[in-house]
Design a protein around this motif. Structure first.
Motif, PDB file in Angstrom:
ATOM      1  N   VAL A  53      -1.778 -12.811  -1.567  1.00 54.78           N
ATOM      2  CA  VAL A  53      -2.326 -10.817  -1.697  1.00 54.78           C
ATOM      3  C   VAL A  53      -1.585 -10.416  -1.005  1.00 54.78           C
ATOM      4  O   VAL A  53      -0.893 -10.744  -0.010  1.00 54.78           O
ATOM      5  N   CYS A  55       0.113  -6.524   0.485  1.00 53.18           N
ATOM      6  CA  CYS A  55       0.587  -5.149   0.283  1.00 53.18           C
ATOM      7  C   CYS A  55       1.145  -4.908   1.191  1.00 53.18           C
ATOM      8  O   CYS A  55       1.599  -5.040   2.129  1.00 53.18           O
ATOM      9  N   PRO A  63      -3.356  -3.228  -2.304  1.00 51.83           N
ATOM     10  CA  PRO A  63      -2.841  -5.073  -2.632  1.00 51.83           C
ATOM     11  C   PRO A  63      -3.110  -5.016  -3.938  1.00 51.83           C
ATOM     12  O   PRO A  63      -3.193  -4.778  -5.157  1.00 51.83           O
TER      13      PRO A  63
END
Length: 95
Positions: A53, A55, A63
């Motif tokens: 993920v 971000c 994200p």
């Protein structure tokens, strides 16, 4: 300025640091203006699948789950390393 004979230039590939351990067992790394949350989830026959993920740390900060090549990861650590490498590549190409 060129390096003298026999001298090698410094290695420029980013090295994987320890990262911050998250509650779910994943590791969180900072690279440039991005936070990479790298983890692994169990798969068939005792192998692990990398999870990534990304971000951005400046606006907009939504994200994004990034697809990572499954590969043949026998340990959770190798799957996390694969997610980290994919995250660095994603930031370089799209960040």
């Amino acid at each position: 300025m060129r390096p003298a004979l026999g001298r090698r230039m410094a290695h420029t590939v980013p090295m994987m640091d320890v990262g911050v351990l998250a509650k779910d067992g994943s590791r969180i790394f900072r690279h440039r203006d991005y936070e990479l949350q790298c983890g692994a989830r169990p798969a068939d026959s005792g192998r692990f699948v990398p999870v990534l993920v990304v971000c951005k740390q400046v606006w907009p900060t939504r994200p994004r789950s990034i697809a990572v090549d499954r590969g043949e990861h026998l340990t959770e650590q190798t799957a996390i390393e694969a997610a980290y490498a994919q995250g660095i590549e994603w930031v370089r190409n799209y960040g």
